[in-house]
Design an enzyme around this catalytic site. Structure first.
Site, PDB file in Angstrom:
ATOM      1  N   ARG A 136      13.722  -2.524   9.378  1.00  0.00           N
ATOM      2  CA  ARG A 136      12.683  -2.056  10.290  1.00  0.00           C
ATOM      3  C   ARG A 136      12.620  -2.936  11.524  1.00  0.00           C
ATOM      4  NH1 ARG A 136       7.019  -0.400   7.546  1.00  0.00           N
ATOM      5  NH2 ARG A 136       6.315  -1.533   9.389  1.00  0.00           N
ATOM      6  N   LYS A 158       0.827  -1.218   0.000  1.00  0.00           N
ATOM      7  CA  LYS A 158       0.000   0.000   0.000  1.00  0.00           C
ATOM      8  C   LYS A 158       0.855   1.260   0.000  1.00  0.00           C
ATOM      9  CE  LYS A 158      -1.293  -0.682   4.606  1.00  0.00           C
ATOM     10  NZ  LYS A 158      -0.646  -1.973   4.898  1.00  0.00           N
ATOM     11  N   ARG A 174      11.920  -7.442   3.143  1.00  0.00           N
ATOM     12  CA  ARG A 174      11.971  -6.003   3.450  1.00  0.00           C
ATOM     13  C   ARG A 174      12.776  -5.769   4.732  1.00  0.00           C
ATOM     14  NH1 ARG A 174       6.404  -2.778   4.250  1.00  0.00           N
ATOM     15  NH2 ARG A 174       6.566  -3.447   6.410  1.00  0.00           N
ATOM     16  N   ARG A 227       1.594  -9.190  13.487  1.00  0.00           N
ATOM     17  CA  ARG A 227       0.967  -8.138  12.668  1.00  0.00           C
ATOM     18  C   ARG A 227      -0.090  -8.737  11.738  1.00  0.00           C
ATOM     19  NH1 ARG A 227       6.121  -5.883  10.324  1.00  0.00           N
ATOM     20  NH2 ARG A 227       4.891  -4.408   9.113  1.00  0.00           N
ATOM     21  N   ARG A 256      -7.518   1.063  10.714  1.00  0.00           N
ATOM     22  CA  ARG A 256      -7.157  -0.341  10.891  1.00  0.00           C
ATOM     23  C   ARG A 256      -8.094  -1.061  11.836  1.00  0.00           C
ATOM     24  NH1 ARG A 256      -1.258   0.560   9.591  1.00  0.00           N
ATOM     25  NH2 ARG A 256      -0.207  -1.428   9.594  1.00  0.00           N
TER      26      ARG A 256
HETATM   27  P1  AMP Z   1       2.750   0.443   8.882  1.00  0.00           P
HETATM   28  O1  AMP Z   1       3.939   1.213   8.430  1.00  0.00           O
HETATM   29  O2  AMP Z   1       1.467   0.986   8.302  1.00  0.00           O
HETATM   30  O3  AMP Z   1       2.893  -1.037   8.675  1.00  0.00           O
HETATM   31  O4  AMP Z   1       2.625   0.663  10.463  1.00  0.00           O
HETATM   32  C1  AMP Z   1       3.654   0.236  11.338  1.00  0.00           C
HETATM   33  C2  AMP Z   1       3.114   0.078  12.759  1.00  0.00           C
HETATM   34  O5  AMP Z   1       2.579   1.324  13.219  1.00  0.00           O
HETATM   35  C3  AMP Z   1       1.957  -0.903  12.897  1.00  0.00           C
HETATM   36  O6  AMP Z   1       2.382  -2.242  13.023  1.00  0.00           O
HETATM   37  C4  AMP Z   1       1.264  -0.387  14.152  1.00  0.00           C
HETATM   38  O7  AMP Z   1       1.982  -0.750  15.310  1.00  0.00           O
HETATM   39  C5  AMP Z   1       1.399   1.116  13.990  1.00  0.00           C
HETATM   40  N1  AMP Z   1       0.253   1.697  13.237  1.00  0.00           N
HETATM   41  C6  AMP Z   1       0.265   2.318  12.022  1.00  0.00           C
HETATM   42  N2  AMP Z   1      -0.957   2.716  11.655  1.00  0.00           N
HETATM   43  C7  AMP Z   1      -1.786   2.333  12.668  1.00  0.00           C
HETATM   44  C8  AMP Z   1      -3.194   2.424  12.885  1.00  0.00           C
HETATM   45  N3  AMP Z   1      -4.013   3.002  11.980  1.00  0.00           N
HETATM   46  N4  AMP Z   1      -3.695   1.911  14.045  1.00  0.00           N
HETATM   47  C9  AMP Z   1      -2.913   1.345  14.984  1.00  0.00           C
HETATM   48  N5  AMP Z   1      -1.585   1.205  14.822  1.00  0.00           N
HETATM   49  C10 AMP Z   1      -1.016   1.685  13.687  1.00  0.00           C
END
Ligand code: AMP
Length: 187
Positions: free
Chosen positions: A134, A14, A128, A145, A89
């Protein structure tokens, strides 16, 4: 007007697709994950609170991410459109977003869901991890996750299908093919 949500499991691509589409439509990409990583890097109070959830592969509490989105959507550059990447989410987040949009008289145009099978996701996330380093890309947190995605985020597909704005896109293929498919469903 392009007011969009990009949804999909972790590793679906995404973020990458949102980067391309935002250039095309000249709209901001709002990634809660990026905003949170920046807060962690700067050791802000929000970053310090969020870090433990992120490192474990858990979702950061709704109240924190809803606050981030509320503030960000109030910025003037969002009036002509935006891509929400990684938000909402949970159903609670989707409901809070609906309320914010109603209050500001904005309407979502489409929710793009990128579908990718689980095994492909694990492989992508592990590779990744090697490239980007990361902290949350190790095998155990990846599994957590994906579980959180399946339990809490997956129900949003039906939520937005019922609203009649869901666009489903196959997230397996070359980057260019997927971009073309997204552009075609957006019309
Ligand atoms: P992402 O880069 O979108 O995969 O986000 C990395 C991490 O940030 C996730 O695994 C969550 O711990 C946190 N995170 C990002 N967006 C959200 C969201 N909308 N709600 C809750 N946690 C989030």
């Amino acid at each position: 007007m392009k007011k969009l949500i990009f949804m999909g499991p972790p590793g679906a691509g995404k973020g990458t697709q949102a980067e391309t589409i935002k250039e095309k439509f000249k709209i901001p990409q709002i990634s809660t994950g990026e905003i949170l990583r920046e807060a962690v890097k700067n050791s802000t109070p929000m970053g310090l609170e969020a870090k433990k959830f992120m490192d474990a592969g858990d979702l950061v509490p709704d109240v924190v991410v809803i606050g981030i989105i509320k503030d960000r959507l109030a910025e003037p550059d969002c009036s002509k459109g935006f891509i929400l990447d990684g938000f909402p989410r949970t159903v609670e987040q989707a409901e809070a977003l609906g309320k914010i949009l109603r209050e500001t008289k904005m309407d979502l145009d489409a929710v793009v869901n990128l579908a990718v099978p689980d095994q492909e996701l694990v492989n992508r996330l592990l590779s990744r991890a090697k490239i980007e380093g990361r902290a949350d890309d190790n095998e155990e947190t990846i599994k957590n996750r994906l579980k959180n995605y399946n339990d809490k985020t997956f129900p949003l597909i039906d939520y937005y299908r019922k609203e009649g704005i869901l666009k489903e896109v196959n997230g397996v293929g070359s980057m260019e093919e997927i971009t073309m498919e997204i552009l075609s469903v957006l019309g």
